[in-house]
Design a protein around this motif. Structure first.
Motif, PDB file in Angstrom:
ATOM      1  N   TRP A  36       0.908  -1.124   0.047  1.00  0.00           N
ATOM      2  CA  TRP A  36      -0.114  -0.060   0.012  1.00  0.00           C
ATOM      3  C   TRP A  36       0.738   1.071   0.097  1.00  0.00           C
ATOM      4  CZ3 TRP A  36      -5.214   0.451  -0.830  1.00  0.00           C
ATOM      5  CH2 TRP A  36      -5.882  -0.691  -0.501  1.00  0.00           C
ATOM      6  N   PHE A  37       0.663   2.290  -0.921  1.00  0.00           N
ATOM      7  CA  PHE A  37       1.385   3.380  -1.215  1.00  0.00           C
ATOM      8  C   PHE A  37       0.427   4.630  -0.873  1.00  0.00           C
ATOM      9  CE2 PHE A  37       5.391   2.298  -2.737  1.00  0.00           C
ATOM     10  CZ  PHE A  37       5.228   0.959  -3.092  1.00  0.00           C
ATOM     11  N   ARG A  38       0.782   5.557  -0.518  1.00  0.00           N
ATOM     12  CA  ARG A  38      -0.272   6.903  -0.467  1.00  0.00           C
ATOM     13  C   ARG A  38       0.623   7.985  -1.184  1.00  0.00           C
ATOM     14  NH1 ARG A  38      -0.502   8.005   6.148  1.00  0.00           N
ATOM     15  NH2 ARG A  38       1.767   8.718   6.398  1.00  0.00           N
ATOM     16  N   GLN A  39      -0.175   8.952  -1.659  1.00  0.00           N
ATOM     17  CA  GLN A  39       0.566  10.348  -2.198  1.00  0.00           C
ATOM     18  C   GLN A  39      -0.468  11.408  -1.632  1.00  0.00           C
ATOM     19  OE1 GLN A  39       1.203  10.393  -6.311  1.00  0.00           O
ATOM     20  NE2 GLN A  39       2.753  11.981  -6.109  1.00  0.00           N
ATOM     21  N   ALA A  40       0.300  12.329  -1.023  1.00  0.00           N
ATOM     22  CA  ALA A  40      -0.704  13.456  -0.439  1.00  0.00           C
ATOM     23  C   ALA A  40      -0.123  14.668  -1.556  1.00  0.00           C
ATOM     24  CB  ALA A  40       0.142  13.661   0.780  1.00  0.00           C
ATOM     25  N   PRO A  41      -0.905  15.548  -1.357  1.00  0.00           N
ATOM     26  CA  PRO A  41      -0.952  16.700  -2.486  1.00  0.00           C
ATOM     27  C   PRO A  41       0.545  17.423  -2.269  1.00  0.00           C
ATOM     28  CG  PRO A  41      -3.201  16.924  -1.298  1.00  0.00           C
ATOM     29  CD  PRO A  41      -2.247  15.700  -0.633  1.00  0.00           C
ATOM     30  N   GLY A  42       0.976  17.368  -3.376  1.00  0.00           N
ATOM     31  CA  GLY A  42       2.401  18.191  -3.497  1.00  0.00           C
ATOM     32  C   GLY A  42       3.559  17.229  -2.929  1.00  0.00           C
ATOM     33  N   LYS A  43       3.317  15.922  -2.505  1.00  0.00           N
ATOM     34  CA  LYS A  43       4.342  15.113  -1.972  1.00  0.00           C
ATOM     35  C   LYS A  43       4.617  14.041  -2.838  1.00  0.00           C
ATOM     36  CE  LYS A  43       3.626  16.667   2.738  1.00  0.00           C
ATOM     37  NZ  LYS A  43       3.384  15.764   4.255  1.00  0.00           N
ATOM     38  N   GLU A  44       5.745  13.448  -2.834  1.00  0.00           N
ATOM     39  CA  GLU A  44       5.920  12.080  -3.452  1.00  0.00           C
ATOM     40  C   GLU A  44       5.272  10.938  -2.801  1.00  0.00           C
ATOM     41  OE1 GLU A  44      10.669  12.957  -4.719  1.00  0.00           O
ATOM     42  OE2 GLU A  44      10.219  11.580  -3.495  1.00  0.00           O
ATOM     43  N   ALA A  49       2.585   0.359   3.761  1.00  0.00           N
ATOM     44  CA  ALA A  49       2.630  -1.060   4.235  1.00  0.00           C
ATOM     45  C   ALA A  49       3.005  -2.126   2.998  1.00  0.00           C
ATOM     46  CB  ALA A  49       1.557  -1.283   5.041  1.00  0.00           C
ATOM     47  N   ALA A  50       3.376  -3.013   3.739  1.00  0.00           N
ATOM     48  CA  ALA A  50       3.959  -4.103   2.619  1.00  0.00           C
ATOM     49  C   ALA A  50       3.501  -5.663   3.208  1.00  0.00           C
ATOM     50  CB  ALA A  50       5.199  -4.195   2.174  1.00  0.00           C
ATOM     51  N   ILE A  51       3.320  -6.400   2.199  1.00  0.00           N
ATOM     52  CA  ILE A  51       3.040  -7.891   2.967  1.00  0.00           C
ATOM     53  C   ILE A  51       3.655  -8.915   1.954  1.00  0.00           C
ATOM     54  CG2 ILE A  51       0.853  -7.942   1.985  1.00  0.00           C
ATOM     55  CD1 ILE A  51       0.045  -9.497   4.541  1.00  0.00           C
ATOM     56  N   SER A  52       4.357  -9.862   2.683  1.00  0.00           N
ATOM     57  CA  SER A  52       4.748 -10.922   1.701  1.00  0.00           C
ATOM     58  C   SER A  52       3.872 -11.756   0.974  1.00  0.00           C
ATOM     59  CB  SER A  52       5.589 -12.195   2.677  1.00  0.00           C
ATOM     60  OG  SER A  52       5.030 -12.566   3.618  1.00  0.00           O
ATOM     61  N   TYR A  95      -3.135   3.937  -2.947  1.00  0.00           N
ATOM     62  CA  TYR A  95      -2.947   3.029  -4.086  1.00  0.00           C
ATOM     63  C   TYR A  95      -2.438   1.655  -3.514  1.00  0.00           C
ATOM     64  CZ  TYR A  95      -2.595   7.144  -6.713  1.00  0.00           C
ATOM     65  OH  TYR A  95      -2.936   8.500  -6.961  1.00  0.00           O
ATOM     66  N   CYS A  96      -2.916   0.421  -3.935  1.00  0.00           N
ATOM     67  CA  CYS A  96      -2.291  -0.723  -3.792  1.00  0.00           C
ATOM     68  C   CYS A  96      -1.571  -1.161  -5.028  1.00  0.00           C
ATOM     69  CB  CYS A  96      -3.351  -1.719  -3.418  1.00  0.00           C
ATOM     70  SG  CYS A  96      -4.512  -2.278  -4.863  1.00  0.00           S
ATOM     71  N   ALA A  97      -0.538  -1.979  -4.748  1.00  0.00           N
ATOM     72  CA  ALA A  97       0.387  -2.482  -5.801  1.00  0.00           C
ATOM     73  C   ALA A  97       0.679  -4.020  -5.742  1.00  0.00           C
ATOM     74  CB  ALA A  97       1.607  -1.609  -5.766  1.00  0.00           C
ATOM     75  N   ALA A  98       0.873  -4.613  -6.652  1.00  0.00           N
ATOM     76  CA  ALA A  98       1.214  -5.990  -6.781  1.00  0.00           C
ATOM     77  C   ALA A  98       2.568  -6.324  -7.410  1.00  0.00           C
ATOM     78  CB  ALA A  98       0.426  -6.744  -7.398  1.00  0.00           C
ATOM     79  N   ARG A  99       3.450  -7.261  -7.011  1.00  0.00           N
ATOM     80  CA  ARG A  99       4.630  -7.712  -7.732  1.00  0.00           C
ATOM     81  C   ARG A  99       4.492  -8.880  -8.085  1.00  0.00           C
ATOM     82  NH1 ARG A  99      10.609  -6.982  -7.720  1.00  0.00           N
ATOM     83  NH2 ARG A  99      11.398  -8.939  -7.642  1.00  0.00           N
ATOM     84  N   PRO A 100       4.299  -9.420  -9.426  1.00  0.00           N
ATOM     85  CA  PRO A 100       4.193 -10.629  -9.903  1.00  0.00           C
ATOM     86  C   PRO A 100       5.196 -11.559  -9.284  1.00  0.00           C
ATOM     87  CG  PRO A 100       3.819  -9.151 -11.622  1.00  0.00           C
ATOM     88  CD  PRO A 100       4.326  -8.403 -10.437  1.00  0.00           C
ATOM     89  N   SER A 101       4.848 -12.799  -9.234  1.00  0.00           N
ATOM     90  CA  SER A 101       5.689 -13.902  -8.735  1.00  0.00           C
ATOM     91  C   SER A 101       5.113 -15.145  -9.000  1.00  0.00           C
ATOM     92  CB  SER A 101       6.087 -13.698  -7.240  1.00  0.00           C
ATOM     93  OG  SER A 101       7.113 -14.631  -6.851  1.00  0.00           O
ATOM     94  N   ASN A 102       5.782 -16.166  -9.071  1.00  0.00           N
ATOM     95  CA  ASN A 102       5.357 -17.474  -9.457  1.00  0.00           C
ATOM     96  C   ASN A 102       5.556 -18.406  -8.051  1.00  0.00           C
ATOM     97  OD1 ASN A 102       4.566 -17.050 -12.219  1.00  0.00           O
ATOM     98  ND2 ASN A 102       6.712 -17.454 -12.861  1.00  0.00           N
ATOM     99  N   LEU A 110       9.963  -2.600  -0.611  1.00  0.00           N
ATOM    100  CA  LEU A 110       9.818  -1.271  -0.162  1.00  0.00           C
ATOM    101  C   LEU A 110       9.825  -0.143  -1.270  1.00  0.00           C
ATOM    102  CD1 LEU A 110      12.063  -1.805   2.979  1.00  0.00           C
ATOM    103  CD2 LEU A 110       9.730  -2.229   2.829  1.00  0.00           C
ATOM    104  N   ASN A 111      10.157  -0.460  -2.255  1.00  0.00           N
ATOM    105  CA  ASN A 111       9.986   0.655  -3.528  1.00  0.00           C
ATOM    106  C   ASN A 111       9.214   0.662  -4.524  1.00  0.00           C
ATOM    107  OD1 ASN A 111      12.818   2.130  -2.358  1.00  0.00           O
ATOM    108  ND2 ASN A 111      13.512  -0.245  -2.941  1.00  0.00           N
TER     109      ASN A 111
END
Length: 128
Positions: A36-44, A49-52, A95-102, A110-111
């Motif tokens: 999970w990522f977040r972006q506030a106005p005017g910020k990067e 949080a992240a989970i395996s 935002y949520c994000a996914a990293r594909p893995s088999n 973290l990035n």
């Protein structure tokens, strides 16, 4: 192709709670590390949080530790972010994000460049 759809954002008073959900398509969701990522106005954009993929390892940025909880439900292909004790500084698009893995592992990431798939975001506004 993986599609991620976030929900659960909204307007809440300081001290309140929200639970964000991220529903994922794809049969191999259970092997994807999620974040999970977040972006506030005017910020990067920052990682919150992240989970395996196996759910056994989690990460929280210092500002949310003890207040936010990331979890996942493989049966529902969904990852959650429970947010308690919300502060005005938590206001952002999440935002949520996914990293594909088999394969399953206990690793989290973290990035943002380590994630290939992103949802459209859900807005969280915390009033004082």
């Amino acid at each position: 192709q993986v599609q991620l759809v976030e929900s659960g954002g909204g307007l809440v008073q300081a001290g309140g709670s929200l639970r964000l959900s991220c529903a994922a398509s794809g049969r191999t969701f259970s092997t994807y590390p999620m974040g999970w990522f977040r972006q506030a106005p005017g910020k990067e954009r920052e990682e919150v949080a992240a989970i395996s993929s196996n759910g056994g390892s989690t990460y929280y940025t210092a500002s949310v530790k003890g207040r936010f909880t990331i979890s996942r439900d493989h049966a529902k292909n969904t990852v959650y972010l429970q947010m308690n004790g919300l502060k005005p500084g938590d206001t952002a698009v999440y935002y949520c994000a996914a990293r594909p893995s088999n394969y399953n592992s206990g690793s989290y990431y973290l990035n943002e460049y380590e994630y290939d798939y992103w949802g459209q975001g859900t807005r969280v506004t915390v009033s004082s």
